[in-house]
Design a protein around this motif. Structure first.
Motif, PDB file in Angstrom:
ATOM      1  N   THR A  34      12.499  17.708  37.806  1.00  0.00           N
ATOM      2  CA  THR A  34      13.676  18.530  38.068  1.00  0.00           C
ATOM      3  C   THR A  34      14.158  19.172  36.777  1.00  0.00           C
ATOM      4  OG1 THR A  34      15.278  16.752  37.688  1.00  0.00           O
ATOM      5  CG2 THR A  34      14.362  16.958  39.908  1.00  0.00           C
ATOM      6  N   LYS A  35      14.886  20.261  36.928  1.00  0.00           N
ATOM      7  CA  LYS A  35      15.383  20.993  35.767  1.00  0.00           C
ATOM      8  C   LYS A  35      16.330  20.142  34.938  1.00  0.00           C
ATOM      9  CE  LYS A  35      17.938  25.202  34.565  1.00  0.00           C
ATOM     10  NZ  LYS A  35      18.624  26.399  35.098  1.00  0.00           N
ATOM     11  N   ARG A  81       7.547  16.418  41.270  1.00  0.00           N
ATOM     12  CA  ARG A  81       7.946  17.515  40.409  1.00  0.00           C
ATOM     13  C   ARG A  81       9.091  17.093  39.483  1.00  0.00           C
ATOM     14  NH1 ARG A  81       8.009  22.836  44.441  1.00  0.00           N
ATOM     15  NH2 ARG A  81       5.784  22.780  44.957  1.00  0.00           N
ATOM     16  N   GLN A 141      23.017  11.708  40.078  1.00  0.00           N
ATOM     17  CA  GLN A 141      21.867  12.588  39.884  1.00  0.00           C
ATOM     18  C   GLN A 141      22.145  13.702  38.868  1.00  0.00           C
ATOM     19  OE1 GLN A 141      23.094  11.946  43.118  1.00  0.00           O
ATOM     20  NE2 GLN A 141      21.665  10.210  43.292  1.00  0.00           N
TER      21      GLN A 141
END
Length: 403
Positions: free
Chosen positions: A167-168, A165, A288
Motif C-alpha cells: 500500500t502507498k 500489494r 491502518q
C-alpha cells in the motif's frame, strides 16, 4: 513553465537559474534561513537526477517552441524491473519523450510538462512512480522512484516478492522511518552530553535508558522545576536512542516547548488528540493509517509539559496506542517519558472550580499509579555557591506541588 507574469513554483524551479530559484524560494519562505535554503538547494541540484530531466525537457521544448502552441513533454516510465522497496530503480529509467504533435497524452503514468499556453498547472497523477519524489523532495533527495499500484511487498522470510500489494501508506512510512533513522547525531557529541549530566540527571538517564533498551515499557514522569535542565535530559536521551537507530517521538503540550526538543512537535498534531476530549476519547487516526504505522515502529516517546494537559488527553493517547499494539500495558508497552512541573500551570477547565481543575490533573488519572517518578532538584542557572542564590533555589523547591 509559468505563465507570463507569474512566478515559478514547485517543480518549475528546477529549470531556473539557481540564484533566481533561491530568490523565489526565499520570498516564499521568509521565516526560513536563506543560507539553509541555499545549502538544501545546492545539494539537490547536485544529487537529484530530476533536475537534469526537467532541464532536458525544457531545452527540447525551447527548440520546438512555436508562438501560441502548446508543446507537452512526457516523463515516461517502464515498470519492467523489480520495484520492491529494497531495490528501487532510479530516474535513469525515466526518459523524456516528445510525442509527435503533442496532442495526445500517453497515459496516467506520464508527467505532462507544458512550456506555454493558457492551460492551468496540471497535477501529477498519484499513481505515477515519480509523484512521491517530486512531491516529497527531501524524502527522496536522490530521485528514487516512489510507489505505484502494482508494487508488491517483499517477503523477508522467503527472500522473494509476496503476492500482496504494497500500500502507498506503508511505503511512505518505510521511507519516512529510514530518513528519520539516518539523521543521527554524532556519537561523540552524544557521549559528551551524557558526561555533562549532573547526578540527578544521570540517575534519571540510566533508569530511562535501561527501560528503553531492555524493552520494559516503563512510563516515567520527570518532575523538575524551572532551570533544572529537563529539556537537556530529554534531548540527550533522544540522541542516544536515535544514534542506535531507534525511533523516538518527541512532543510537548505547547508549541514553544516543542521547539526546544530535537524533532519536537505539539501533542495535538502528532497524536491527533480531539479538541473536545472526553473521558472515553481516542486519537483521530485508525490502525491502518500512517500515524499508526509510525507508532508501531516507535521505541520511545518523550512528552514535555504534561501537567498543563488534561488527563483525558494522556488517557486518549494511551488508549489509542494500546489498541494499535494490541497490548494492555500502558502505552502499548512503549517506554514513555512524561515531564513537567506541577508547581506551574494546571489544566485549564473553563469556569471550573478548584476541585474540577485538580481532578483534571494527570495525578488524578488511573495511569499515575503505574508511573515511576524521577526528580530533578538542582537549579542549573543559579550559582548555588552564592548564599542568596542558594536560598532562592531552596525557596522554589519549598513551593508545594499542586495536586
Amino acid at each position: 513553465m509559468p505563465q507570463q507574469g507569474k512566478d515559478a513554483k514547485y517543480a518549475q524551479l528546477y529549470i531556473f537559474d539557481p540564484t533566481s530559484a533561491l530568490e523565489v524560494r526565499n520570498c516564499n519562505n521568509e521565516h526560513l534561513r536563506r543560507d539553509v535554503l541555499e545549502v538544501i538547494q545546492d545539494t539537490l541540484l547536485q544529487v537529484n537526477p530530476f533536475v537534469d530531466k526537467f532541464r532536458q525537457a525544457y531545452a527540447i521544448l525551447e527548440q520546438l517552441d512555436v508562438a501560441g502552441q502548446i508543446l507537452p513533454a512526457h516523463l515516461h516510465y517502464s515498470s519492467s524491473k523489480d520495484r520492491r522497496t529494497y531495490n528501487l530503480p532510479t530516474t535513469d529509467e525515466i526518459a523524456v519523450v516528445i510525442p509527435g504533435d503533442g496532442s495526445k497524452a500517453s497515459g496516467m503514468r506520464d508527467i505532462v510538462l507544458h512550456l506555454r499556453g493558457d492551460n492551468q498547472l496540471m497535477q501529477i497523477n498519484e499513481c505515477h512512480p515519480a509523484y512521491l519524489p517530486l512531491y516529497y523532495v527531501l524524502l527522496f533527495p536522490h530521485g528514487e522512484l516512489g510507489w505505484e499500484p502494482e508494487m508488491k511487498q517483499w517477503d523477508v522470510k522467503n527472500n522473494q516478492l509476496a503476492a500482496v500489494r504494497l500500500t502507498k501508506w506503508i511505503f511512505i512510512v518505510t521511507v519516512y522511518l529510514s530518513v528519520i533513522q539516518s539523521i543521527q547525531p554524532q556519537q561523540a557529541n552524544t557521549e559528551t552530553n551524557i558526561g555533562r549530566l549532573n547526578i540527578d540527571q544521570r540517575n534519571a538517564y540510566d533508569a530511562i535508558i535501561c527501560s528503553v533498551f531492555g524493552n520494559k515499557g516503563t512510563t516515567f514522569f520527570l518532575n523538575g522545576g524551572a532551570s533544572t535542565r529537563k529539556t537537556f535530559l530529554y534531548n540527550t536521551t533522544a540522541q542516544k536512542c536515535r544514534s542506535l537507530n531507534h525511533t523516538v517521538v518527541t512532543v510537548a503540550s505547547s508549541g514553544i516547548a516543542s521547539l526546544l526538543l530535537e524533532g519536537g512537535r505539539t501533542t495535538h498534531s502528532t497524536f491527533a488528540i480531539p479538541l473536545d476530549v472526553l473521558e472515553n476519547s481516542i486519537c483521530g487516526f485508525t490502525k491502518q493509517s500512517l500515524q499508526a504505522e509510525l507508532f508501531r515502529e516507535t521505541k520511545f516517546i518523550i512528552w514535555d509539559e504534561v501537567p498543563m494537559q488534561h488527563k483525558y488527553c494522556v488517557e486518549a493517547v494511551d488508549r489509542t496506542i494500546r489498541d494499535i499494539h494490541d497490548n494492555p500495558k500502558p502505552f502499548g508497552g512503549i517506554a514513555v517519558l512524561l515531564g513537567g512541573d506541577f508547581r506551574q500551570i494546571l489544566p485549564v477547565v473553563p469556569k471550573g472550580v478548584r476541585e474540577e481543575i485538580v481532578n483534571a490533573s494527570l495525578r488524578r488519572s488511573d495511569l499515575w499509579d503505574d508511573i515511576c517518578v524521577l526528580t530533578l532538584n538542582l537549579n542549573m542557572r543559579l550559582n548555588t555557591t552564592d548564599p542568596a542564590n542558594a536560598a532562592f533555589a531552596t525557596s522554589l523547591l519549598g513551593i508545594p506541588q499542586r495536586s
